[in-house]
Scaffold this motif. Structure first.
Motif, PDB file in Angstrom:
ATOM      1  N   LEU A 108       0.742  -1.108  -0.078  1.00 24.28           N
ATOM      2  CA  LEU A 108       0.044  -0.142  -0.074  1.00 24.28           C
ATOM      3  C   LEU A 108       0.934   1.341   0.091  1.00 24.28           C
ATOM      4  O   LEU A 108       2.036   1.490   0.646  1.00 24.28           O
ATOM      5  CB  LEU A 108      -0.739   0.003   1.242  1.00 24.28           C
ATOM      6  CG  LEU A 108      -1.893  -1.223   1.338  1.00 24.28           C
ATOM      7  CD1 LEU A 108      -2.692  -1.178   2.649  1.00 24.28           C
ATOM      8  CD2 LEU A 108      -2.634  -1.401   0.059  1.00 24.28           C
ATOM      9  N   ASP A 109       0.416   2.446  -0.777  1.00 25.58           N
ATOM     10  CA  ASP A 109       1.155   3.536  -0.766  1.00 25.58           C
ATOM     11  C   ASP A 109       1.011   4.370   0.658  1.00 25.58           C
ATOM     12  O   ASP A 109       0.028   4.231   1.352  1.00 25.58           O
ATOM     13  CB  ASP A 109       1.012   4.301  -2.167  1.00 25.58           C
ATOM     14  CG  ASP A 109      -0.677   4.731  -2.075  1.00 25.58           C
ATOM     15  OD1 ASP A 109      -1.288   5.103  -1.105  1.00 25.58           O
ATOM     16  OD2 ASP A 109      -1.136   4.823  -3.160  1.00 25.58           O
ATOM     17  N   GLN A 110       1.748   5.473   0.598  1.00 26.10           N
ATOM     18  CA  GLN A 110       1.854   6.148   1.893  1.00 26.10           C
ATOM     19  C   GLN A 110       0.346   6.926   2.072  1.00 26.10           C
ATOM     20  O   GLN A 110      -0.214   7.156   3.281  1.00 26.10           O
ATOM     21  CB  GLN A 110       2.876   7.190   1.978  1.00 26.10           C
ATOM     22  CG  GLN A 110       3.159   7.949   3.234  1.00 26.10           C
ATOM     23  CD  GLN A 110       3.716   7.008   4.255  1.00 26.10           C
ATOM     24  OE1 GLN A 110       4.905   6.587   4.056  1.00 26.10           O
ATOM     25  NE2 GLN A 110       2.992   6.848   5.273  1.00 26.10           N
ATOM     26  N   SER A 111      -0.260   7.390   1.304  1.00 27.59           N
ATOM     27  CA  SER A 111      -1.494   8.015   1.240  1.00 27.59           C
ATOM     28  C   SER A 111      -2.425   7.125   1.837  1.00 27.59           C
ATOM     29  O   SER A 111      -3.458   7.515   2.790  1.00 27.59           O
ATOM     30  CB  SER A 111      -1.916   8.404  -0.052  1.00 27.59           C
ATOM     31  OG  SER A 111      -0.941   9.468  -0.939  1.00 27.59           O
ATOM     32  N   THR A 112      -2.503   5.843   1.256  1.00 22.92           N
ATOM     33  CA  THR A 112      -3.604   4.798   1.790  1.00 22.92           C
ATOM     34  C   THR A 112      -3.217   4.586   3.282  1.00 22.92           C
ATOM     35  O   THR A 112      -4.311   4.603   4.061  1.00 22.92           O
ATOM     36  CB  THR A 112      -3.345   3.767   1.005  1.00 22.92           C
ATOM     37  OG1 THR A 112      -3.678   3.760  -0.234  1.00 22.92           O
ATOM     38  CG2 THR A 112      -4.140   2.289   1.720  1.00 22.92           C
ATOM     39  N   LEU A 113      -1.718   4.616   3.616  1.00 22.16           N
ATOM     40  CA  LEU A 113      -1.730   4.440   5.075  1.00 22.16           C
ATOM     41  C   LEU A 113      -2.039   5.517   5.939  1.00 22.16           C
ATOM     42  O   LEU A 113      -2.726   5.369   7.111  1.00 22.16           O
ATOM     43  CB  LEU A 113      -0.041   4.096   5.232  1.00 22.16           C
ATOM     44  CG  LEU A 113       0.231   2.784   4.681  1.00 22.16           C
ATOM     45  CD1 LEU A 113       2.020   2.907   4.835  1.00 22.16           C
ATOM     46  CD2 LEU A 113      -0.348   1.713   5.151  1.00 22.16           C
ATOM     47  N   ILE A 114      -1.896   6.705   5.380  1.00 20.24           N
ATOM     48  CA  ILE A 114      -2.317   8.005   6.105  1.00 20.24           C
ATOM     49  C   ILE A 114      -3.616   7.917   6.332  1.00 20.24           C
ATOM     50  O   ILE A 114      -4.252   8.197   7.341  1.00 20.24           O
ATOM     51  CB  ILE A 114      -1.964   9.238   5.547  1.00 20.24           C
ATOM     52  CG1 ILE A 114      -0.417   9.363   5.439  1.00 20.24           C
ATOM     53  CG2 ILE A 114      -2.338  10.580   6.022  1.00 20.24           C
ATOM     54  CD1 ILE A 114       0.295  10.535   4.508  1.00 20.24           C
ATOM     55  N   VAL A 115      -4.506   7.597   5.266  1.00 16.85           N
ATOM     56  CA  VAL A 115      -6.003   7.748   5.473  1.00 16.85           C
ATOM     57  C   VAL A 115      -6.424   6.501   6.408  1.00 16.85           C
ATOM     58  O   VAL A 115      -7.499   6.548   7.129  1.00 16.85           O
ATOM     59  CB  VAL A 115      -6.684   7.413   4.195  1.00 16.85           C
ATOM     60  CG1 VAL A 115      -8.334   7.281   4.246  1.00 16.85           C
ATOM     61  CG2 VAL A 115      -6.454   8.545   3.146  1.00 16.85           C
ATOM     62  N   ALA A 116      -5.865   5.296   6.106  1.00 19.20           N
ATOM     63  CA  ALA A 116      -6.223   4.384   7.532  1.00 19.20           C
ATOM     64  C   ALA A 116      -5.970   4.755   8.892  1.00 19.20           C
ATOM     65  O   ALA A 116      -6.642   4.497   9.509  1.00 19.20           O
ATOM     66  CB  ALA A 116      -5.515   2.953   6.867  1.00 19.20           C
ATOM     67  N   VAL A 117      -4.927   5.357   8.923  1.00 24.25           N
ATOM     68  CA  VAL A 117      -4.413   5.653  10.362  1.00 24.25           C
ATOM     69  C   VAL A 117      -5.410   6.880  10.878  1.00 24.25           C
ATOM     70  O   VAL A 117      -5.615   6.745  11.987  1.00 24.25           O
ATOM     71  CB  VAL A 117      -3.141   5.886  10.695  1.00 24.25           C
ATOM     72  CG1 VAL A 117      -2.610   6.481  11.990  1.00 24.25           C
ATOM     73  CG2 VAL A 117      -2.206   4.776  10.047  1.00 24.25           C
ATOM     74  N   LEU A 118      -5.571   7.771   9.857  1.00 28.15           N
ATOM     75  CA  LEU A 118      -6.694   8.952  10.237  1.00 28.15           C
ATOM     76  C   LEU A 118      -7.855   8.337  10.559  1.00 28.15           C
ATOM     77  O   LEU A 118      -8.641   8.576  11.464  1.00 28.15           O
ATOM     78  CB  LEU A 118      -6.770   9.760   9.015  1.00 28.15           C
ATOM     79  CG  LEU A 118      -7.926  11.037   9.086  1.00 28.15           C
ATOM     80  CD1 LEU A 118      -7.394  11.752  10.144  1.00 28.15           C
ATOM     81  CD2 LEU A 118      -7.982  11.491   7.727  1.00 28.15           C
ATOM     82  N   LEU A 119      -8.475   7.283   9.971  1.00 19.50           N
ATOM     83  CA  LEU A 119      -9.619   6.414  10.096  1.00 19.50           C
ATOM     84  C   LEU A 119      -9.438   5.925  11.566  1.00 19.50           C
ATOM     85  O   LEU A 119     -10.681   6.045  12.404  1.00 19.50           O
ATOM     86  CB  LEU A 119     -10.074   5.396   9.317  1.00 19.50           C
ATOM     87  CG  LEU A 119     -11.281   4.624   9.402  1.00 19.50           C
ATOM     88  CD1 LEU A 119     -12.534   5.419   8.949  1.00 19.50           C
ATOM     89  CD2 LEU A 119     -11.308   3.565   8.182  1.00 19.50           C
ATOM     90  N   VAL A 120      -8.407   5.302  11.928  1.00 18.88           N
ATOM     91  CA  VAL A 120      -8.176   4.754  13.318  1.00 18.88           C
ATOM     92  C   VAL A 120      -8.461   5.846  14.370  1.00 18.88           C
ATOM     93  O   VAL A 120      -9.015   5.551  15.527  1.00 18.88           O
ATOM     94  CB  VAL A 120      -6.962   4.103  13.397  1.00 18.88           C
ATOM     95  CG1 VAL A 120      -6.565   3.889  15.010  1.00 18.88           C
ATOM     96  CG2 VAL A 120      -6.924   3.055  12.677  1.00 18.88           C
ATOM     97  N   GLN A 121      -7.844   7.244  14.055  1.00 13.57           N
ATOM     98  CA  GLN A 121      -7.836   8.069  15.227  1.00 13.57           C
ATOM     99  C   GLN A 121      -9.369   8.645  15.330  1.00 13.57           C
ATOM    100  O   GLN A 121      -9.626   8.840  16.370  1.00 13.57           O
ATOM    101  CB  GLN A 121      -6.677   9.443  14.553  1.00 13.57           C
ATOM    102  CG  GLN A 121      -5.581   9.202  14.237  1.00 13.57           C
ATOM    103  CD  GLN A 121      -5.132   8.605  15.505  1.00 13.57           C
ATOM    104  OE1 GLN A 121      -4.858   9.239  16.595  1.00 13.57           O
ATOM    105  NE2 GLN A 121      -4.333   7.429  15.658  1.00 13.57           N
ATOM    106  N   LEU A 122      -9.777   8.941  13.932  1.00 14.01           N
ATOM    107  CA  LEU A 122     -11.386   9.342  14.398  1.00 14.01           C
ATOM    108  C   LEU A 122     -12.258   8.307  15.041  1.00 14.01           C
ATOM    109  O   LEU A 122     -12.996   8.752  15.882  1.00 14.01           O
ATOM    110  CB  LEU A 122     -12.001   9.699  12.865  1.00 14.01           C
ATOM    111  CG  LEU A 122     -11.219  10.579  12.146  1.00 14.01           C
ATOM    112  CD1 LEU A 122     -11.768  10.714  10.540  1.00 14.01           C
ATOM    113  CD2 LEU A 122     -11.523  12.098  12.854  1.00 14.01           C
ATOM    114  N   LEU A 123     -12.406   7.056  14.805  1.00 11.21           N
ATOM    115  CA  LEU A 123     -12.968   5.899  15.358  1.00 11.21           C
ATOM    116  C   LEU A 123     -12.366   6.034  16.812  1.00 11.21           C
ATOM    117  O   LEU A 123     -13.278   5.383  17.565  1.00 11.21           O
ATOM    118  CB  LEU A 123     -12.883   4.889  14.765  1.00 11.21           C
ATOM    119  CG  LEU A 123     -13.713   4.700  13.204  1.00 11.21           C
ATOM    120  CD1 LEU A 123     -13.498   3.580  12.591  1.00 11.21           C
ATOM    121  CD2 LEU A 123     -15.110   5.103  13.562  1.00 11.21           C
TER     122      LEU A 123
END
Length: 449
Positions: free
Chosen positions: A287-302
């Protein structure tokens, strides 16, 4: 003293307590950006790429003449930082308890960590040793600061408020992580628009976390109050003696010690997932870095919602039962992570949802539950032991992760090995009679625990 005067004093004390609590929340807001942007998202994949640039033809780097697979270097550095923390945290906890001067010690630890993080801007080319050194300093500094930060909790919140106060602290931290990750995502994906290269964008994201950490630490340093002690002699020379005394005292509190053992095990798994998830996503799943950022952002929000939601569940079912439920969810989620297909970001996002819903709550409730098990007057030294379980003993998971990859060359094998931490932690926690543990510590027993 008249009734009105008593009420006025009680109101003033409550207002001062709320002011301290709000200041206390802000340190989570300050330092959690390091945990999110640096440790969880950017540094693992970036430091791994820097190490690979410095590797020999067989893919090995040789710090201090020791052959290490470049893909394991980041995990080994995390373990090294934790081992360093073990030596420093007892000194900080002992000094805080003996002098009552937590704020100066908190300031030193926070700003040393913030400076090391800001220095990551200079991590480029093949400077993997510089990256490893800065990671070790920043991670150890964060662990020491959290000893002092967590030890304020019993002083600023009565027993009936601690689950909620602790959960709000975690929620503040995850909210800050989310906010900064959005800015990171904008900079990283549009780096050409801002006139910087991709690697420069990463280095700016790393350094900005240190600046954020240092700037917002000013708020808790202003609002939190030191509770002075009458004696302050021998703090620096008695840190390890104090730790030995704490261990002996913990042996007189066997149920508190049993909780710490359970927490040591399952939290080791949590910390390893936090630090290695991006490496797994980038190296194993492609996975590229942008995908990882979005995934971790999703973790943070939840995680914000999860921390607050599990705090409410704890008021109904008790902290222990809620934590046990979260460990079941961790086990299922991590087991599913082993089977994620490569190059499929949607399934990685599903995994992020599962992690986010239990991450904040399991950590926040563990902290508040432990605060009930601390004998009055021994907050900093006991939270030093807690922090050694939280961060100071969380070296086995990253070490196992790195060794598994070193031996097998598979990050899937490395990630599945972490399931054992949650299963064993569940069994150990289930055996702890927490109401009796609170009673034995000399604290009032909440209605739900």
């Amino acid at each position: 003293m008249g009734t009105d005067t008593v009420r006025e004093q009680a109101a003033d004390e409550a207002a001062e307590r709320r002011r301290e609590q709000r200041g206390w929340y802000v340190y989570d807001w300050a330092c959690s950006v390091y945990s999110t942007s640096v440790l969880t998202v950017f540094l693992g994949p970036y430091l791994t790429s820097v190490a690979k640039a410095a590797a020999d033809a067989d893919g090995f780097v040789h710090p201090l003449g020791i052959p290490l697979r470049a893909g394991s270097f980041f995990a080994y550095c995390v373990s090294a930082s934790v081992i360093l923390s073990i030596f420093v945290m007892p000194l900080a906890g002992a000094a805080a308890d003996r002098t009552g001067r937590k704020k100066p010690l908190l300031a030193v630890a926070a700003y040393l960590g913030a400076a090391a993080t800001a220095g990551m801007f200079f991590l480029d080319g093949d400077r993997y040793l510089l990256g490893g050194l800065l990671l070790i300093v920043a991670n150890a500094s964060l662990a020491v600061s959290m000893v002092l930060y967590n030890s304020y909790l019993p002083q600023i919140a009565p027993p009936e408020e601690r689950d909620a106060v602790s959960s709000r602290g975690w929620a503040f931290g995850y909210a800050a992580g989310s906010l900064v990750l959005v800015a990171n995502l904008i900079l990283y994906t549009a780096h050409d628009t801002f006139g910087v290269s991709e690697t420069t964008a990463v280095r700016i994201c790393l350094a900005s976390a240190g600046i954020w950490w240092g700037a917002f630490t000013l708020v808790p340093l202003k609002r939190l109050r030191d509770r002075r002690r009458t004696s302050s002699s021998g703090t620096s020379t008695h840190g390890w003696r104090q730790l030995a005394a704490t261990v002996r005292d913990l042996r007189r509190q066997p149920l508190t010690l049993a909780f710490l053992l359970a927490y040591l095990v399952y939290n080791d798994g949590i910390q390893t997932v936090i630090s290695q998830a991006s490496v797994y996503g980038s190296e194993e799943l492609g996975l590229d870095q942008s995908t990882l950022i979005v995934a971790v952002l999703l973790v943070q929000l939840l995680a914000v919602a999860g921390a607050l939601g599990m705090g409410r569940l704890a008021r109904t079912y008790g902290a222990k039962r809620t934590i046990l439920g979260s460990l079941v969810a961790w086990t299922v989620t991590l087991g599913a992570g082993y089977f994620l297909p490569a190059g499929a970001p949607v399934w990685f996002f599903v995994l992020a949802v599962g992690i986010g819903l239990v991450l904040g709550g399991s950590q926040a409730l563990s902290r508040s539950l432990f605060s009930h098990l601390v004998p009055p007057g021994k907050e900093a030294e006991y939270f030093s032991a807690y922090e050694m379980s939280d961060r100071g003993m969380s070296w086995l998971g990253p070490l196992l992760f790195g060794l598994t990859y070193q031996l097998t060359g598979s990050y899937r094998d490395a990630i599945i090995s972490l399931v054992a931490f949650f299963v064993v932690g569940f069994v150990l926690l289930a055996r702890v009679p927490v109401r009796q543990a609170v009673r034995d510590a000399g604290n009032p027993i909440p209605d739900r625990i």
